[in-house]
Design a protein around this motif. Structure first.
Motif, mmCIF file in Angstrom:
data_model
loop_
_atom_site.group_PDB
_atom_site.id
_atom_site.type_symbol
_atom_site.label_atom_id
_atom_site.label_comp_id
_atom_site.label_asym_id
_atom_site.label_seq_id
_atom_site.Cartn_x
_atom_site.Cartn_y
_atom_site.Cartn_z
ATOM 1 N N TRP A 242 0.835 -1.203 0.000
ATOM 2 C CA TRP A 242 0.000 0.000 0.000
ATOM 3 C C TRP A 242 0.871 1.256 0.000
ATOM 4 C CZ3 TRP A 242 -4.197 -1.843 -1.611
ATOM 5 C CH2 TRP A 242 -4.778 -3.002 -1.088
ATOM 6 N N LEU A 245 2.904 1.566 -3.370
ATOM 7 C CA LEU A 245 2.069 1.968 -4.505
ATOM 8 C C LEU A 245 1.356 3.298 -4.274
ATOM 9 C CD1 LEU A 245 0.445 -1.515 -5.241
ATOM 10 C CD2 LEU A 245 2.238 -0.387 -6.596
ATOM 11 N N GLN A 247 -1.252 3.661 -2.369
ATOM 12 C CA GLN A 247 -2.681 3.353 -2.390
ATOM 13 C C GLN A 247 -3.165 3.017 -0.990
ATOM 14 O OE1 GLN A 247 -3.880 0.427 -5.286
ATOM 15 N NE2 GLN A 247 -2.468 1.186 -6.842
ATOM 16 N N SER A 248 -4.476 3.003 -0.845
ATOM 17 C CA SER A 248 -5.119 2.600 0.391
ATOM 18 C C SER A 248 -6.009 1.400 0.120
ATOM 19 C CB SER A 248 -5.971 3.752 0.945
ATOM 20 O OG SER A 248 -6.853 3.287 1.955
ATOM 21 N N ASP A 251 -9.439 1.935 -1.318
ATOM 22 C CA ASP A 251 -9.659 2.243 -2.728
ATOM 23 C C ASP A 251 -10.051 1.017 -3.543
ATOM 24 O OD1 ASP A 251 -8.860 4.860 -2.176
ATOM 25 O OD2 ASP A 251 -6.753 4.438 -2.650
ATOM 26 N N VAL A 308 -5.795 -3.853 -7.709
ATOM 27 C CA VAL A 308 -4.712 -3.085 -7.100
ATOM 28 C C VAL A 308 -3.824 -2.468 -8.163
ATOM 29 C CG1 VAL A 308 -2.751 -3.146 -5.536
ATOM 30 C CG2 VAL A 308 -4.792 -4.499 -5.021
ATOM 31 N N GLY A 311 -6.098 -0.828 -10.958
ATOM 32 C CA GLY A 311 -6.831 0.340 -10.487
ATOM 33 C C GLY A 311 -8.258 0.405 -10.965
#
Length: 316
Positions: A242, A245, A247-248, A251, A308, A311
């Motif tokens: 996470w 990248l 990201q969470s 998401d 992931v 997206g």
């Protein structure tokens, strides 16, 4: 994707342990933080047999049986009873309009005040429901969204995936939806490669030529789905990914949605972690929404490819 471009084959050590990756790292998981979208798979039967259908829909595949309006209503009742913060109900297949109770299910969703989203190939099964769809459009307006699958803006490539004589009926259905003012979106695919900007420009030309009101530059109006190949070698997602990248886990699609299916030969539907893994029992979460709140271990190549790293999300 041509054979020369085929990715390396998946390492057989990967995606085996739900808790630990092949390298011994802690596998990432995603908690359901809010049930924004509930999907219903209306059944796997379809009027088409696409070359790369992730759910293997066809005129013969009935592994997922037709849902009934009463079964859908029971889940809508649960949402209302438990005051879940669900605003969108999605229908996918197969081809949803082949289900004989599709209009009844959709009317129930809209009458209760939910947003309704239907994924369709816009061909003959949908057009057979034209009168009912017009009635729903007149009553509920833009709370009903129809998303049309258009794999590529070039007819030959669309038909390479969906079969001969699949382009013209789809275009006719798309034009009909646009002419009668339905809220419209489209779903394309990145199967043939190319830059996203190039794909969106091609779709923009198509929509302009047809006079169809879809903004191809808007990712919520034209969704471009990454390809899912369970045999391709992809990295496993660890808890450390996470931050790497940027990201969470919030998401990812399974943080805000679930899908209901009914397997052939069973008495009742079940709730799955997401729309992509209809046949994998490891992602079956129970018969009710209340049972479906456990975190989802990202223990499948689709979790990496589509959600992931890709997206993508099936919701708008």
């Amino acid at each position: 994707m041509t054979q020369a471009q085929a990715p390396p084959h998946l390492d057989s050590r990967k995606f085996q342990d739900p808790d630990v990756t092949a390298d011994g790292e802690e596998r990432a998981s995603v908690a359901l933080t809010r049930l924004e979208t509930l999907w219903f798979n209306t059944g796997t039967l379809c009027n088409l047999e696409c070359a790369n259908c992730y759910i293997e829909s066809s005129p013969r595949n009935d592994r997922l049986a037709y849902l009934t309006a009463a079964e859908v209503a029971a889940y809508l009742d649960e949402i209302e009873r438990d005051r879940l913060d669900t605003h969108e109900i999605g229908f996918t297949g197969g081809e949803p309009f082949m289900n004989p109770e599709m209009l009844d299910m959709l009317e129930d969703v809209l009458e209760r005040g939910f947003e309704g989203l239907v994924l369709t190939n816009a061909m003959r099964p949908m057009m057979k429901c034209a009168d009912g769809l017009l009635r729903l459009r007149e009553t509920h307006g833009d709370r009903l969204t129809i998303r049309v699958s258009i794999d590529h803006y070039e007819p030959a490539l669309h038909e390479e995936e969906r079969g001969e004589r699949s382009w013209t009926p789809m275009i006719e259905g798309l034009r009909w939806l646009s002419a009668y003012g339905f809220r419209l979106t489209a779903a394309g695919r990145t199967l043939w490669g190319g830059e996203e900007s190039e794909l969106r420009a091609g779709f923009a030309r198509l929509f302009a030529d047809l006079g169809v009101r879809i903004d191809a530059t808007d990712p919520s109006q034209l969704v471009l789905f990454p390809e899912m190949n369970p045999s391709a070698d992809v990295p496993e997602i660890t808890t450390g990914c996470w931050d790497i990248l940027g990201q969470s886990p919030d998401d990812v699609m399974c943080a805000s949605s679930r899908m209901v299916v009914k397997r052939k030969g069973t008495d009742s539907p079940v709730v799955l972690a997401c729309t992509l893994l209809s046949y994998d029992g490891a992602f079956e979460m129970g018969r009710t929404l209340a049972e479906a709140w456990d975190p989802v271990k990202l223990n499948h190549p689709h979790c990496a490819q589509f959600c992931v790293l890709g997206g993508a999300s099936c919701s708008a």
